[in-house]
Design an enzyme around this catalytic site. Structure first.
Site, PDB file in Angstrom:
ATOM      1  N   CYS A  87       0.832  -1.201   0.000  1.00 43.13           N
ATOM      2  CA  CYS A  87       0.000   0.000   0.000  1.00 43.13           C
ATOM      3  C   CYS A  87       0.873   1.260   0.000  1.00 43.13           C
ATOM      4  O   CYS A  87       1.510   1.554  -0.995  1.00 43.13           O
ATOM      5  CB  CYS A  87      -0.958  -0.048   1.189  1.00 43.13           C
ATOM      6  SG  CYS A  87      -2.255   1.195   1.126  1.00 43.13           S
ATOM      7  N   HIS A 196      -3.467  -5.827   1.233  1.00 46.99           N
ATOM      8  CA  HIS A 196      -2.749  -6.008   2.497  1.00 46.99           C
ATOM      9  C   HIS A 196      -2.669  -7.465   2.953  1.00 46.99           C
ATOM     10  O   HIS A 196      -3.509  -7.904   3.751  1.00 46.99           O
ATOM     11  CB  HIS A 196      -3.449  -5.197   3.587  1.00 46.99           C
ATOM     12  CG  HIS A 196      -3.279  -3.726   3.425  1.00 46.99           C
ATOM     13  ND1 HIS A 196      -2.325  -3.015   4.098  1.00 46.99           N
ATOM     14  CD2 HIS A 196      -3.931  -2.832   2.649  1.00 46.99           C
ATOM     15  CE1 HIS A 196      -2.401  -1.738   3.761  1.00 46.99           C
ATOM     16  NE2 HIS A 196      -3.360  -1.605   2.876  1.00 46.99           N
ATOM     17  N   GLU A 198      -0.731  -8.648   5.112  1.00 48.31           N
ATOM     18  CA  GLU A 198      -0.439  -8.730   6.552  1.00 48.31           C
ATOM     19  C   GLU A 198      -1.703  -8.697   7.402  1.00 48.31           C
ATOM     20  O   GLU A 198      -1.648  -9.002   8.591  1.00 48.31           O
ATOM     21  CB  GLU A 198       0.537  -7.609   6.957  1.00 48.31           C
ATOM     22  CG  GLU A 198      -0.071  -6.224   7.193  1.00 48.31           C
ATOM     23  CD  GLU A 198      -0.421  -5.466   5.905  1.00 48.31           C
ATOM     24  OE1 GLU A 198      -0.484  -6.086   4.836  1.00 48.31           O
ATOM     25  OE2 GLU A 198      -0.656  -4.238   6.006  1.00 48.31           O
TER      26      GLU A 198
END
Lengths: 225, 84
Positions: A87, A196, A198
């Protein structure tokens, strides 16, 4: 020896803690790196996390790109150190010219936040070798300026060299050219990704655990190196 | 003090959704006849010293490396006349 993966905190980073957590769940040791510190503290790889560094002032990632830690990361990335930008981290990598193109305002003008289906197109980068080419995964996506743009010649080159790492499936959430969600450099050690992974590493908090592969991939890459 | 103005605009081929949104709002407000809007940035740099060729060259370098992202943006540099 435990593999050390650095996670940079810029002023305005948001997802540095989640990135550290993903690194730990993948079996590596997360190392917090500070934007003003040139020293990478003997890390084997670096994650540039999501967020709004410097409030997205000037352009997203434009000011972070000139932080002291980035001087060292750019130098090491050119020598082959794995670097993943997620991002805002992807925006920093484009502003650093480690990756081509740029990320611009979503075509809808809306900030988009959704669980996004992706197809992994290149499973040979330092960050994607635990996936298989063509594999479909679902991870969160949240951005206001996630629209990947580059000129036609650059896009053709990315396609021809297999450097599109992931593409949006079903919905193109931000108007990215050719549904591009992530790309890599020619060497395959630097990867930028708008969604994302994560945030998709544990069933309690993520739509899947399919994001963990990015972090286990780099571990495998470093152990085999 | 001398002032140098750097204007930064998205390249013509890059979609400008902000400019489009402004353009679409104009007729609603009664401003007819505006065919297109592009939105950009203006930087006003106040120089400590004189505006000579060397100073302008440095400002162009700053614009090229930092103020504009030349992958998607064009820029122009001009000196603002004294007394205006």
């Amino acid at each position: 020896m435990t593999t050390r993966v650095g996670v940079v905190t810029f002023p305005g980073s948001l997802d540095d803690r989640d990135a550290q957590r993903a690194v730990r769940l993948a079996g590596a040791e997360p190392v917090a790196l500070w934007h003003r510190d040139k020293d990478l503290h003997q890390v084997d790889a670096v994650v540039l996390p999501g967020g709004f560094s410097y409030g997205d002032y000037l352009r997203c990632g434009a000011i972070s790109r000139f932080s002291p830690v980035m001087d060292t990361i750019i130098e090491q990335a050119k020598l082959g150190m794995p670097v993943l930008g997620i991002c805002n981290g992807f925006q920093v990598l484009c502003e650093s010219h480690l990756l081509p193109g740029a990320l611009t305002r979503n075509d809808s003008l809306h900030f988009v936040c959704r669980d996004q289906k992706l197809r992994i197109e290149n499973a040979e980068t330092a960050w994607t070798r635990d996936y298989s080419a063509g594999q479909e995964i679902v991870v969160p996506l949240k951005n206001g300026e996630g629209r990947f743009v580059a000129d036609g010649h650059v896009l053709d080159q990315l396609e021809a060299e297999g450097r599109i790492v992931a593409r949006y499936l079903d919905v193109n959430p931000n108007g990215s050219y050719r549904d591009i969600a992530g790309i890599t450099n020619a060497a395959g050690n630097v990867v930028g990704l708008m969604p994302h992974p994560e945030h998709a590493v544990e069933p309690l908090t993520g739509p899947s655990t399919e994001g963990l592969g990015f972090f286990t991939s780099v571990l495998k890459q470093l152990v085999n190196a | 003090m001398a002032r140098v103005v750097v204007d930064v605009m998205l390249k013509p081929e890059i979609l400008d959704p902000q400019g489009q949104a402004v353009q679409r709002a104009l007729p609603r407000l009664g401003f007819a006849g505006i065919a297109d809007v592009r939105q950009g940035k203006r930087f006003e740099l106040e120089l400590e010293g004189p505006v000579d060729d060397a100073a302008l060259a440095r400002i162009r370098e700053a614009a090229e490396t930092f103020l504009a992202n030349t992958v998607i943006e064009d820029f122009t540099v001009r000196v603002e006349e004294e007394g205006k």
